[in-house]
Structure formats: C-alpha cells, structure tokens
Motif scaffolding. Sequence first.
Motif, PDB file in Angstrom:
ATOM      1  N   ARG A  74     128.547  42.014  75.056  1.00 15.20           N
ATOM      2  CA  ARG A  74     129.163  43.488  75.520  1.00 15.20           C
ATOM      3  C   ARG A  74     127.933  44.223  75.492  1.00 15.20           C
ATOM      4  O   ARG A  74     127.005  44.222  75.289  1.00 15.20           O
ATOM      5  CB  ARG A  74     130.544  44.000  74.224  1.00 15.20           C
ATOM      6  N   LYS A  75     128.577  45.510  76.611  1.00 13.44           N
ATOM      7  CA  LYS A  75     127.030  46.795  76.841  1.00 13.44           C
ATOM      8  C   LYS A  75     127.013  47.185  75.577  1.00 13.44           C
ATOM      9  O   LYS A  75     127.794  47.140  74.491  1.00 13.44           O
ATOM     10  CB  LYS A  75     128.314  47.315  78.295  1.00 13.44           C
ATOM     11  N   VAL A  76     126.053  47.365  75.488  1.00 20.85           N
ATOM     12  CA  VAL A  76     124.919  48.468  74.420  1.00 20.85           C
ATOM     13  C   VAL A  76     126.395  50.186  74.647  1.00 20.85           C
ATOM     14  O   VAL A  76     125.873  50.088  75.826  1.00 20.85           O
ATOM     15  CB  VAL A  76     123.694  48.689  74.393  1.00 20.85           C
ATOM     16  N   ILE A  77     126.350  50.087  73.495  1.00 20.96           N
ATOM     17  CA  ILE A  77     127.211  51.620  74.135  1.00 20.96           C
ATOM     18  C   ILE A  77     126.085  52.492  72.200  1.00 20.96           C
ATOM     19  O   ILE A  77     126.098  52.224  71.384  1.00 20.96           O
ATOM     20  CB  ILE A  77     128.426  51.678  73.397  1.00 20.96           C
ATOM     21  N   SER A 134     128.338  57.597  68.071  1.00 21.73           N
ATOM     22  CA  SER A 134     129.206  58.914  68.028  1.00 21.73           C
ATOM     23  C   SER A 134     128.065  60.346  67.778  1.00 21.73           C
ATOM     24  O   SER A 134     128.334  60.970  68.598  1.00 21.73           O
ATOM     25  CB  SER A 134     130.629  58.483  67.119  1.00 21.73           C
ATOM     26  N   ALA A 135     127.010  59.642  66.388  1.00 20.33           N
ATOM     27  CA  ALA A 135     125.767  60.543  66.439  1.00 20.33           C
ATOM     28  C   ALA A 135     125.534  60.418  67.696  1.00 20.33           C
ATOM     29  O   ALA A 135     125.075  62.096  67.588  1.00 20.33           O
ATOM     30  CB  ALA A 135     125.420  59.868  65.380  1.00 20.33           C
ATOM     31  N   ASP A 136     125.109  59.750  68.029  1.00 20.50           N
ATOM     32  CA  ASP A 136     124.306  59.783  69.098  1.00 20.50           C
ATOM     33  C   ASP A 136     125.061  60.308  70.733  1.00 20.50           C
ATOM     34  O   ASP A 136     123.604  61.150  71.282  1.00 20.50           O
ATOM     35  CB  ASP A 136     123.640  58.671  69.985  1.00 20.50           C
ATOM     36  N   ILE A 137     125.883  60.480  70.919  1.00 24.74           N
ATOM     37  CA  ILE A 137     126.216  61.115  72.051  1.00 24.74           C
ATOM     38  C   ILE A 137     126.644  62.727  71.955  1.00 24.74           C
ATOM     39  O   ILE A 137     126.778  63.683  72.271  1.00 24.74           O
ATOM     40  CB  ILE A 137     128.167  60.455  72.467  1.00 24.74           C
ATOM     41  N   SER A 187     136.462  53.496  73.295  1.00 22.47           N
ATOM     42  CA  SER A 187     135.887  52.304  71.941  1.00 22.47           C
ATOM     43  C   SER A 187     136.214  54.252  70.694  1.00 22.47           C
ATOM     44  O   SER A 187     136.836  53.407  70.372  1.00 22.47           O
ATOM     45  CB  SER A 187     134.822  51.975  71.940  1.00 22.47           C
ATOM     46  N   THR A 188     135.785  55.396  71.776  1.00 20.66           N
ATOM     47  CA  THR A 188     136.432  55.744  70.767  1.00 20.66           C
ATOM     48  C   THR A 188     137.479  55.909  70.975  1.00 20.66           C
ATOM     49  O   THR A 188     137.806  56.934  69.190  1.00 20.66           O
ATOM     50  CB  THR A 188     134.794  57.437  71.448  1.00 20.66           C
ATOM     51  N   LEU A 189     138.146  56.820  71.619  1.00 21.92           N
ATOM     52  CA  LEU A 189     139.529  56.877  71.162  1.00 21.92           C
ATOM     53  C   LEU A 189     140.120  55.959  70.631  1.00 21.92           C
ATOM     54  O   LEU A 189     140.981  56.852  69.620  1.00 21.92           O
ATOM     55  CB  LEU A 189     139.895  57.554  73.303  1.00 21.92           C
ATOM     56  N   THR A 211     136.922  47.599  74.465  1.00 17.10           N
ATOM     57  CA  THR A 211     136.966  48.318  73.488  1.00 17.10           C
ATOM     58  C   THR A 211     136.274  47.413  73.049  1.00 17.10           C
ATOM     59  O   THR A 211     135.276  46.822  71.884  1.00 17.10           O
ATOM     60  CB  THR A 211     138.580  47.650  71.892  1.00 17.10           C
ATOM     61  N   GLN A 212     135.042  48.396  71.872  1.00 18.01           N
ATOM     62  CA  GLN A 212     133.824  47.859  70.369  1.00 18.01           C
ATOM     63  C   GLN A 212     133.632  48.881  68.981  1.00 18.01           C
ATOM     64  O   GLN A 212     134.417  50.033  69.505  1.00 18.01           O
ATOM     65  CB  GLN A 212     132.256  47.950  71.701  1.00 18.01           C
ATOM     66  N   ALA A 213     133.635  47.937  68.523  1.00 19.72           N
ATOM     67  CA  ALA A 213     133.199  48.911  67.621  1.00 19.72           C
ATOM     68  C   ALA A 213     132.004  50.100  67.414  1.00 19.72           C
ATOM     69  O   ALA A 213     131.245  49.964  67.606  1.00 19.72           O
ATOM     70  CB  ALA A 213     133.144  48.061  66.351  1.00 19.72           C
ATOM     71  N   VAL A 214     132.677  50.893  67.054  1.00 21.37           N
ATOM     72  CA  VAL A 214     132.025  52.611  66.939  1.00 21.37           C
ATOM     73  C   VAL A 214     131.802  52.935  65.703  1.00 21.37           C
ATOM     74  O   VAL A 214     130.833  54.071  65.236  1.00 21.37           O
ATOM     75  CB  VAL A 214     132.006  53.671  67.952  1.00 21.37           C
ATOM     76  N   ARG A 215     131.720  52.403  64.527  1.00 20.42           N
ATOM     77  CA  ARG A 215     132.046  52.448  63.112  1.00 20.42           C
ATOM     78  C   ARG A 215     131.690  50.707  62.924  1.00 20.42           C
ATOM     79  O   ARG A 215     131.525  50.149  62.899  1.00 20.42           O
ATOM     80  CB  ARG A 215     133.908  53.461  62.505  1.00 20.42           C
ATOM     81  N   ASP A 216     131.053  50.995  61.374  1.00 21.82           N
ATOM     82  CA  ASP A 216     130.588  50.105  60.569  1.00 21.82           C
ATOM     83  C   ASP A 216     131.635  49.683  60.211  1.00 21.82           C
ATOM     84  O   ASP A 216     132.515  49.991  59.771  1.00 21.82           O
ATOM     85  CB  ASP A 216     128.961  50.300  59.992  1.00 21.82           C
TER      86      ASP A 216
END
Length: 322
Positions: A113-116, A119-122, A273-275, A302-307
């Motif tokens: 999967r693409k590295v994304i 949310s904090a970095d964005i 993914s954030t939405l 869709t990828q996980a953006v939270r742990d």
Amino acid sequence: MKASTLTGYKIVCHCITGPLLEGTVRERCEYTATGKKPKGASFVPLLGHLKLTELTTAAIRAWHRVLVEQVGTYTANRAKAHLKGVLALAEEDFGVRAPSMPTGLARARHKPRKVILSSADIARLITAAKTDDEAGVYYAFPFLTGTRPSEQLGLLWDDVDFDANVIRIRRVQERDGSFTEMTKTEAGTREIPMGTTLREMLLNWRVRCPRKGKELHRVFPGPGRLQPWPKQRIGGGGPLLYQNFRRRYWEPAFERLGLPYVTPHSARHSFISTLQAQGIEVGLVANIAGHANPTVTLGHYTQAVRDGSVAVEALERAYAGA
C-alpha cells in the motif's frame, strides 16, 4: 475514453496477439515507439496466429507462462483479463464456444500500500500552507479535496463556485500541459464541497494568482517570476507541468517541514482514509473521490490512519454499554 487510456489498452492487447520482442523493457519500448527491430532481434509468437476455434485452455496457459517470463506477472494478468473479456464478447457476437480460462495461474506479488501521512503530519502541512501565500495552496489542495494530480492541474477558476461552495472537476491536464475535456472515468466528473480552510486559501490565492493575459484562468498555473522591485510578477499563467509541480511546490514543502516524503497521489489516499476514519459512509466518500464503485474506495484507497488503541477503546465502550 481518453486517448492515453486507449493507447494503454492497445499495448496490453498486443501482449495477446504478439509477436513479442525478446529483450529488455527498454528495447521493447524503443521498438514500439520507432518500429525499428533491434539488431539480431528475435520474436516470440503469442496467440495472434490462432483462430478462436483453434484456441484451447492449454494454449492460454502456455501463453500466460511466456508472458510472465517475458514481461512479468502484472502485465500477464492484465492481458489475461483483456482476453477473458474478448472471449466473452466473441461468444455473444458470433455464437462460438470459447475455451475455459485456465485456473491457478501465477498471481502478482502483493503490492504494498502507498505510504500515507498521519493526521498530525497533514495538520502540520496545512498549517504551514496557510501562511505560505505563494505555494501553500498548491501542496495543501490535494489533502483537502482528494483530487488526482491531473485533476488539480487541470482546474480552472470557472470550476470554483464560491457561491455554491463547491469545486467542479470537469477535465484533466495531460503530461504535456494540454487539457482533456473529460475525467479519468465518468464518475470522475463530480463536485467536491469546499471546507472553510480551503475556501479561505483559494480566496486569498485568487488575488495573487498569475493571470492568462489579464484574466484569471488556471487555478494552478506556472508561476512566472516575482520581481522584487517594483514588486510584480513577470510571465506565468500558463500550464504547470506535473514534474515541475513536484519539483517546485511539492518536494520543498516536505523538506522544509521535515515530514516523511509521500507522492502527490498519496494525498488522495490520505483524504479518503481520513474521511472513512471519521465515520463518513463509504458511498459518500466514493462519490466525492470520483469512484463509480465503493468497493474501489474500500479495496484500494482506504488505509488505517489511527493505531489499534482506537479500536480497543471502541470495543471497551461497546461492552461497557452492553
């Protein structure tokens, strides 16, 4: 259909009919572009010499094996998918019995999967973009809209409706800077709502955006040159090529902020993914992203953006409520 898409289909279909030049990827590309056979070239016959009534499952299996060896599993499987569609149409149109597609063929290795960005970095990147009057909107835009780079660079000010608070995606910019008055797919023609942050940035940018002559035209044009005294812009307003967008606007922002580097297209993954992580239903996310089928949204973007702690906390709340 875009001309470039059709060209891609023709290239893959040539892997069905053949003959295929034995050699390196570069040699095949040069042969395709120029039509000149390399010295001492040899060619592998594929399926083009066979009539449909002569085609067998065994022949398809052998053909696929040759493609895997010559051009790789990914291209071989793309060609197999095209062939499957061709055979289905032949049965409908000509009433012939096509052979069964073989099973158990080589599968492509798992594509990572693409590295994304997190949310904090964005959030850091967008905060910096708000104070970057000349470049900020260029690198913040895809994180706030989920657009493809070709859609961003093809955007005109006529497509930005501040009254309705939407951005209308109607065209794409090709690699050479020209416009194609259609999107990648039919679903790609869409409206994207503007949030407060993006609206303010675009209103601010509209004041200083390079013009085409004296008129506003492209939202993300080539910048021209800022002359310090007297302070005015010389040139600009024309197309901004993708490679220049990356070199001039995208890459410097990540270097300056010390953020992990990601590609412009990964901003689209982050947006989707954030939405999803915020609980927006997949049908709406697919509509905003320009996907005809929500399964594409779920399966590829869709990828996980939270742990995992977020999932455990949700589980605890559910059990406590029960």
